[in-house]
Motif scaffolding. Structure first.
Motif, PDB file in Angstrom:
ATOM      1  N   GLY A 343       6.330   5.323   8.568  1.00  0.00           N
ATOM      2  CA  GLY A 343       6.659   4.898   7.179  1.00  0.00           C
ATOM      3  C   GLY A 343       6.244   3.540   6.617  1.00  0.00           C
ATOM      4  O   GLY A 343       5.699   2.701   7.413  1.00  0.00           O
ATOM      5  N   VAL A 344       6.339   3.238   5.337  1.00  0.00           N
ATOM      6  CA  VAL A 344       5.982   1.933   4.786  1.00  0.00           C
ATOM      7  C   VAL A 344       7.278   1.463   4.150  1.00  0.00           C
ATOM      8  O   VAL A 344       7.914   1.782   3.514  1.00  0.00           O
ATOM      9  CB  VAL A 344       4.899   2.077   4.017  1.00  0.00           C
ATOM     10  CG1 VAL A 344       4.536   0.641   3.379  1.00  0.00           C
ATOM     11  CG2 VAL A 344       3.615   2.673   4.467  1.00  0.00           C
ATOM     12  N   ILE A 345       7.511  -0.145   4.555  1.00  0.00           N
ATOM     13  CA  ILE A 345       8.593  -0.772   4.249  1.00  0.00           C
ATOM     14  C   ILE A 345       7.906  -1.794   3.095  1.00  0.00           C
ATOM     15  O   ILE A 345       7.171  -2.446   3.310  1.00  0.00           O
ATOM     16  CB  ILE A 345       9.464  -1.513   5.097  1.00  0.00           C
ATOM     17  CG1 ILE A 345       9.983  -0.220   6.044  1.00  0.00           C
ATOM     18  CG2 ILE A 345      10.395  -2.286   4.631  1.00  0.00           C
ATOM     19  CD1 ILE A 345      10.696  -0.958   7.150  1.00  0.00           C
ATOM     20  N   VAL A 346       8.640  -2.016   1.876  1.00  0.00           N
ATOM     21  CA  VAL A 346       8.233  -2.848   0.926  1.00  0.00           C
ATOM     22  C   VAL A 346       9.316  -3.907   0.429  1.00  0.00           C
ATOM     23  O   VAL A 346      10.345  -3.398   0.441  1.00  0.00           O
ATOM     24  CB  VAL A 346       8.017  -1.969  -0.529  1.00  0.00           C
ATOM     25  CG1 VAL A 346       7.509  -3.077  -1.533  1.00  0.00           C
ATOM     26  CG2 VAL A 346       6.747  -1.009   0.003  1.00  0.00           C
ATOM     27  N   LYS A 347       9.027  -5.095   0.214  1.00  0.00           N
ATOM     28  CA  LYS A 347       9.972  -6.008  -0.177  1.00  0.00           C
ATOM     29  C   LYS A 347      10.851  -5.505  -1.282  1.00  0.00           C
ATOM     30  O   LYS A 347      10.268  -5.183  -2.152  1.00  0.00           O
ATOM     31  CB  LYS A 347       9.295  -7.335  -0.346  1.00  0.00           C
ATOM     32  CG  LYS A 347       8.861  -8.153   0.988  1.00  0.00           C
ATOM     33  CD  LYS A 347       8.417  -9.681   0.451  1.00  0.00           C
ATOM     34  CE  LYS A 347       7.464  -9.788  -0.407  1.00  0.00           C
ATOM     35  NZ  LYS A 347       6.908 -11.117  -0.699  1.00  0.00           N
TER      36      LYS A 347
END
Length: 397
Positions: A343-347
């Motif tokens: 997955g991708v984690i965004v601030k």
């Protein structure tokens, strides 16, 4: 001998009562968790009973194979409490599982039943411990009423610290407190209004996967160009406007992609109004429907919540090979998603970074396939048949 004792223990029957808002597993995440775990507990010779208070959640389904008994019983007066007490005694209930630990009114009445019936009370906190504080900083001018509510909430938290009171009350009344992640432990303890905390009272059990199936990795090439959002349509914590704002930025550059938003709630009409005002194309609001067919087809999933407990829809997207892009607003996210692996984690509060991350995923089919393959495998850590071991440890403690 230990061998004989083990054989006897294998066939011991325990009677457990879940107390929660609704009944139907499609009605909400908590109800879905109860249903999925109950199926596993039944296989361990444990009898499951359910008491709930929202009659409108009835779906007419037959749960005889899972639940031994069901009662719709809001705890509104002494007669209601007596009816639930009679139900508990007549079915030899040994443990109440309180699925609303943060609700003082409910916890107080279940605590009285625990004392009267001489049984145990295990309380589950299905949100992060800091949810009240995390939800008190809404600033989007398009929802002015939420800004006012956030200001009032901050004032009340400062004056009364009611979140401390609620968590401390649940801790004192319960034999066990169950958090969805060990990452919440420090925050929970810091919010308790006491000098000494018995950490043996704390347990950590994540939510389990929702679906029986896992997407076939060999079929990832069949995925369609759909960005999916699945949540309740309530802005104060789900922050759906963030997804709409993202689509507003990118939809002209991706005319062959579509955003589908699934869910119902008090703010759905406002979201539709904003989408129309902005002239957005290829944006669909489905209302409340079964999301599984959309998970099977979608390629990308967005989670923009201000806070969560464990992100049920995030697990669902991973099961079905839908690449999740999630905002880093709750600590248990890191139990589920390893950035750029599954997955991708965004601030948080960074629409520019969300824009960059989504474009990178949409532009790179090989990256989507790689992440989807990884997430399908990693999500199997949360199969009910795996999570049940933590439940058995709890129930036998």
């Amino acid at each position: 001998t230990p061998e004989i004792n083990l054989r006897i223990a294998k066939y011991v029957i325990m009677n457990i009562l879940f107390y929660q808002m609704g009944l139907s597993p499609v009605g909400g995440g908590v109800e879905r968790v109860t249903f999925n775990i109950s199926r596993e507990l039944c296989r361990r010779n444990i009898n499951i009973y359910v008491a709930y208070w929202n009659k409108e959640s009835d779906d007419g389904q037959n749960y005889d194979g899972i639940y031994k008994g069901i009662i719709c019983q809001p705890l509104i007066d002494k007669q209601a409490i007596k009816r639930l007490k009679d139900f508990i005694l007549s079915h030899d209930i040994e443990i109440i599982v309180n699925q609303r630990a943060e609700n003082v009114r409910i916890t107080k009445k279940l605590y009285k039943l625990k004392l009267q019936c001489h049984i145990k009370l295990y309380s589950f906190l299905h949100l992060c411990p800091t949810a009240s504080r995390d939800g008190s900083h809404y600033t989007d001018y398009r929802f002015p009423s939420l800004i006012v509510r956030s200001i009032l909430k901050r004032i009340l938290l400062c004056l009364f610290q009611y979140d401390r009171y609620r968590l401390t009350y649940a801790y004192n009344c319960s034999d066990k407190i169950v958090l969805l992640s060990e990452r919440f432990k420090k925050d929970f303890i810091s919010l308790l209004d006491m000098k000494f905390v018995d950490e043996h009272k704390l347990c950590f059990i994540p939510n389990s996967c929702s679906f029986d199936e896992f997407y076939n990795p060999n079929c990832l090439k069949d995925k369609r160009k759909i960005i999916l959002v699945v949540c309740r349509m309530v802005e104060n914590n789900k922050r759906v406007l963030f997804s709409i704002d993202l689509w507003r930025r990118i939809y002209l550059d991706y005319p062959d992609w579509q955003m589908v938003i699934i869910g119902d709630g008090r703010d759905l009409d406002k979201y539709k109004m904003f989408a129309k005002m902005y002239g957005l194309k290829n944006l669909v609001f489905t209302g409340k429907i079964d999301p599984l067919p959309f998970y099977r087809e979608a390629s990308v999933f967005l989670m923009t919540s201000r806070f969560e407990g464990f992100g049920m829809t995030l697990l669902e997207s991973q099961q079905m090979g839908v690449v999740p892009i999630a905002i880093d607003t709750y600590k248990s996210l890191h139990d589920i998603v390893q950035d750029n692996y599954n997955g991708v984690i965004v601030k948080n509060e960074d629409l520019d970074e969300m824009d960059r991350c989504v474009r990178r995923v949409l532009d790179d089919e090989d990256l989507r396939t790689k992440i989807a393959y990884n997430e399908i495998n990693s999500s199997k850590r949360f199969k009910p048949s795996v999570i049940i071991e933590s439940w058995m440890t709890l129930l036998n403690s």
